[in-house]
Scaffold this active site. Structure first.
Site, mmCIF file in Angstrom:
data_model
loop_
_atom_site.group_PDB
_atom_site.id
_atom_site.type_symbol
_atom_site.label_atom_id
_atom_site.label_comp_id
_atom_site.label_asym_id
_atom_site.label_seq_id
_atom_site.Cartn_x
_atom_site.Cartn_y
_atom_site.Cartn_z
ATOM 1 N N THR A 1 1.094 -0.893 0.176
ATOM 2 C CA THR A 1 0.109 0.165 0.251
ATOM 3 C C THR A 1 1.075 1.275 -0.139
ATOM 4 O O THR A 1 1.703 1.200 0.895
ATOM 5 C CB THR A 1 -0.518 -0.025 0.920
ATOM 6 O OG1 THR A 1 -1.801 -1.465 1.402
ATOM 7 C CG2 THR A 1 -2.094 0.671 0.787
ATOM 8 N N GLY B 1 3.705 3.779 -3.049
ATOM 9 C CA GLY B 1 3.752 4.370 -4.150
ATOM 10 C C GLY B 1 4.192 3.424 -4.967
ATOM 11 O O GLY B 1 4.439 2.387 -5.148
ATOM 12 N N CYS C 1 -5.731 8.747 -1.285
ATOM 13 C CA CYS C 1 -5.326 8.077 -2.919
ATOM 14 C C CYS C 1 -7.251 8.137 -3.649
ATOM 15 O O CYS C 1 -7.360 8.389 -4.732
ATOM 16 C CB CYS C 1 -4.975 6.770 -3.004
ATOM 17 S SG CYS C 1 -5.925 5.191 -1.850
#
Length: 467
Positions: A205, A207, A258
């Site tokens: 979880t 980049g 995100c």
């Protein structure tokens, strides 16, 4: 300051050997915990899972403060809300679900499903969402009777280690085996890569570079994709309600989530009316003559300005030389076209705005932006028209279409939608991920299928088969 001295081949080999010994020790302890967890009953497992959530809920304020102070990102009040709300909803979603031994009898097929652990789970956590990602992935792993080892983001290591210590203290009170939850306390990319190669399953979880790295580890990997949530407003919907939700979603935790709204796509005939509703939602419409200044501040040389990540709308406006009211939550700027870099993911509270003539055009604008970045993640549709909602769902390559909600706080699951509550949102093959849904416990169990012979099951004739 002098440049860091490059390691000699001998020094690199020595470091690799030390790191491997460090990883081997963590894995050995985890395998011992795996064996100790195997005989646990569903009731015993669920007590441990509940404890993970309850301790984060009870310490939500303190852990939020720690995360903001250490990372420098986000909003204290929003992180409290995440800690407490995620703890509640994730536990509620797992409560009563079977994950141990026989979990289902399918009378129609004669199959009996039996759940087993996947083994030692590794998990890589992001700087943007540290506390709840540790909590949720620990809950999902333990629900399947798996131990878990975390590789923590170096800028969030202290708050994550504190979270793990708090959880482990509660697990110990319940008599849990040692080392059910461990973490790498040395921030090093090589160690993280070695962890991915030595566990049985790895969750990433964070980049995209890290996600790609774990997919090349040779082990089953569960990763996420980049976000760039498009917010589509249908004609005739309650415009003020939609605008308020979109601004709130863009502003949540200063835009570092995100699943936060990134673009507002509105009908051309009502565009000015909709923009006029921004002040009531504490949104600020950037004048077109200031658009270039904002774009240059947000995307110098075409790349997102890392110095603005997690900053407030007022701080972003100041960086662009724009005066805004002190209570502004989000900046809204009309993009010149779908090629405008403002349509990219922005980890600060800035919304790109677009006009459309037909609903099909709105969908195409969303698709164009997602093709730049964010394909496979999520969109939010504000509409009362089921036909238009389902048109978006069948024409936009995303794993989630959130309807009439604040996407940033509901795409990861809500009490009022059917999405798995999580902090790890899979984006399918569109986002180069192995799952196209929200990660949860059943992704961390193996299922054996006992297939009984159905002696009374009617076998179809050739005529029936080929009719």
């Amino acid at each position: 300051m002098s440049a860091k001295k490059e390691q000699t081949p001998e020094e690199k080999a020595e470091q690799t050997a030390k790191f491997q010994a460090y990883i081997d020790d963590k894995i050995a302890k985890a395998r011992k915990a795996l064996d100790a967890l195997y005989p646990y009953t569903q009731e015993q497992v669920d007590k441990l899972v509940r404890a993970c959530a309850k301790v984060v809920y009870d310490n939500g304020e303190e852990l939020a403060k720690d995360a903001v102070e250490e990372t420098g990102y986000g909003v204290y009040a929003d992180k409290i809300a995440k800690n407490k709300n995620k703890a509640k909803i994730i536990w509620w979603s797992l409560k009563g679900k079977k994950s141990v031994g026989v979990i289902e009898h399918e009378k129609d097929t004669g199959l009996v499903k039996v759940a087993s652990p996947v083994g030692v789970v590794g998990a890589i956590t992001p700087v943007t969402n540290p506390i709840v990602t540790v909590m949720s992935n620990a809950m999902f792993a333990i629900k399947g009777r798996n131990p878990i080892i975390f590789a923590l983001h170096p800028k969030a290591m202290k708050c994550c280690l504190k979270t793990i210590d708090l959880i482990n203290a509660e697990l110990k009170k319940l008599g849990a085996p040692d080392n059910v939850i461990q973490a790498l306390d040395i921030p090093n990319l090589q160690l993280t890569q070695m962890l991915a190669k030595n566990v049985d399953v790895i969750i990433a979880t964070g980049g995209m570079d890290m996600v790609r790295s774990v997919y090349s580890s040779g082990k089953p990997a569960l990763g996420v994709g980049a976000g760039n949530v498009q917010a589509l407003i249908d004609e005739g919907v309650d415009y003020q309600a939609a605008v308020t939700k979109i601004v709130a979603g863009r502003a949540f935790d200063n835009g570092i989530i995100c699943s936060g709204e990134q673009s507002l796509i509105a009908p051309r005939k009502d565009f000015d009316k909709i923009m006029a509703m921004l002040p009531a939602a504490k949104g600020f419409l950037v004048p077109n003559d200031k658009r270039d200044a904002l774009r240059d501040a947000c995307f110098p040389e075409g790349h997102m300005n890392r110095a603005l990540v997690g900053r407030t709308a007022v701080e972003v406006a100041k960086a662009a030389g724009i005066d805004v009211p002190a209570d502004t939550l989000a900046l809204v700027v009309e993009a010149t076209d779908v090629k405008d870099v403002l349509g990219m993911e922005k980890m600060f509270p800035v919304l790109a705005a677009y006009r459309y003539d037909k609903w099909e055009d709105a969908v195409e604008i969303a698709r164009d932006n997602l093709n730049k970045i964010g394909k496979g993640h999520s969109v939010v549709v504000h509409s009362d028209n089921d036909k238009n909602i389902e048109y978006a769902g069948t024409h936009i390559e995303v794993s989630r279409v959130v309807v009439n909600q604040v996407c940033s706080s509901t795409a990861g699951g809500s009490f009022q939608n059917g999405l798995n509550p999580t902090n790890t949102l899979g984006c399918g093959s569109w986002g180069n991920n192995s799952i196209s849904e929200n990660l949860t416990y059943y992704h961390l169990i193996n299922i054996s299928r006992v297939a009984y012979w159905m002696k009374d099951w009617k076998i179809p004739t050739d005529e029936e088969i080929w009719a």
